[in-house]
Design an enzyme around this catalytic site. Structure first.
Site, mmCIF file in Angstrom:
data_model
loop_
_atom_site.group_PDB
_atom_site.id
_atom_site.type_symbol
_atom_site.label_atom_id
_atom_site.label_comp_id
_atom_site.label_asym_id
_atom_site.label_seq_id
_atom_site.Cartn_x
_atom_site.Cartn_y
_atom_site.Cartn_z
ATOM 1 C CE LYS A 16 -3.735 -2.540 2.145
ATOM 2 N NZ LYS A 16 -4.281 -3.085 3.389
ATOM 3 C CG ASP A 61 -10.230 -0.579 4.382
ATOM 4 O OD1 ASP A 61 -10.837 -0.784 3.309
ATOM 5 O OD2 ASP A 61 -9.605 -1.465 4.981
ATOM 6 C CD GLN A 103 -3.160 -4.730 6.721
ATOM 7 O OE1 GLN A 103 -3.073 -3.760 5.999
ATOM 8 N NE2 GLN A 103 -3.818 -5.816 6.341
#
Ligand code: NAP
Length: 296
Positions: A69, A136, A113
């Site tokens: 990323k 996200d 994450q």
């Protein structure tokens, strides 16, 4: 899409299915090309869009995802700030880090994450991310907005799956979509998104009885299980569209790709399917968050 070919054994023309490979790199390149202009506009105004990634513990797969990323950000001119916390970090310490990023005007998107170590309350940590920076779609608020169909930033992998369907103009309306997996970041939000696009959706999970029978009835199959080659070739209805979100060690998807290929009308490979589109979507959301913060 069906293709007529001459069958030498039978001495006649017969219909076979030519599978269409849904190229994630092509979709990702398209998304990035659309975002580039906004990145230039922001930089010209003295703003560098910035994504903060938080990695807790030393899971090698998670470290690889975070690195991928960060590299993708760099290629597009987006800054990435990487925060690495030890495995012993407490929920309170993690939330404090997130709050600091919320308050930092130079950070436009925050990505925690998944998964975090078991002792951490992942839901509490996700919900500490401010909705403006939840690129996200992991917060409860972001999830709810997505279910209603007006989320600014839906979860990146579900949004990537929808982007692939849209890019290749694969019909969803009235189709029976079977999603295997019900995680809050993948299975549930993609089920809601398909429902919002007028599919009839069945969401399967580890307690589903006769799962194969549901898959056999599906026009669209989304595999989000986390088990290598879980979906077998003979489970798939002829002509089905298969989207494989799985990413298991050794670049193996949740679908038995080779076995499914003769049956499907279209399929995403692993790698180069859903993965690159997920990353491109994350960049798109980060830039959109930066644009919004600047009042565009
Ligand atoms: P997860 O949180 O572990 O969820 C897995 C889901 O699969 C759960 O809902 C589970 O059901 C279900 N499941 C497990 N075993 C099953 C079985 N035998 N039969 C039916 N359902 C079963 O995983 P996730 O985070 O959603 O990720 C799923 C996959 O997507 C993984 O391969 C992951 O690496 C991949 N992924 C890819 C990307 C990308 O960018 N391509 C991003 C995120 C994740 P229960 O709810 O009943 O336990």
């Amino acid at each position: 899409m069906p293709l007529y070919v001459f069958n030498w054994e039978k001495g006649m023309m017969s219909m076979t299915i030519r599978p269409f490979i849904l190229d994630g790199n092509e979709v990702a390149a398209n998304i990035k090309a659309l975002v580039e202009g906004d990145v230039k506009k922001l930089i010209a105004g003295g703003i560098i869009p910035c994504l903060a990634t938080i990695l807790v513990g030393d899971d090698p797969a998670s470290a690889t995802y975070v690195r991928m990323k960060a590299n993708a950000c760099k290629r597009l001119g987006i800054q990435s700030v990487r925060i690495e916390l030890p495995g012993e970090t407490t929920t309170e310490q993690l939330i404090r880090e997130i709050q600091q990023l919320n308050e930092n005007p130079g950070v436009h998107g925050i990505l925690l994450q998944h998964p975090v170590p078991h002792h951490i309350d992942e839901r509490a940590a996700f919900d500490a991310i401010s909705i403006e920076k939840d690129v996200d779609g992991v917060t409860t608020q972001g999830f709810a907005q997505n279910a209603f169909g007006f989320a600014a930033f839906p979860s990146c992998t579900p949004a990537a799956i929808i982007a692939i369907l849209d890019h290749y103009r694969l019909p969803v309306l009235g189709k029976h979509a079977v999603v295997i997996g019900r995680s809050p970041i993948l299975g549930k939000p993609v089920s809601a998104m398909l429902l919002n696009k007028d599919a009839t959706v069945t969401t399967c999970h580890s307690k589903t009885v006769n799962l194969e029978e549901f898959v056999r009835a599906a026009d669209i199959v989304v595999a989000a299980v986390g088990k290598p080659r879980f979906v077998k070739g003979d489970w798939v209805k002829p002509g089905a569209v298969v989207l494989d979100a799985g990413y298991n060690p050794g670049n193996i998807g949740d679908v038995d790709y080779e076995a499914c290929l003769p049956h499907v009308s279209a399929i995403t490979p692993v790698p180069a399917g859903v993965g690159p589109v997920t990353i491109a979507t994350l960049l798109k959301h980060t830039v959109a968050a930066a644009m919004k913060a600047q009042g565009y």
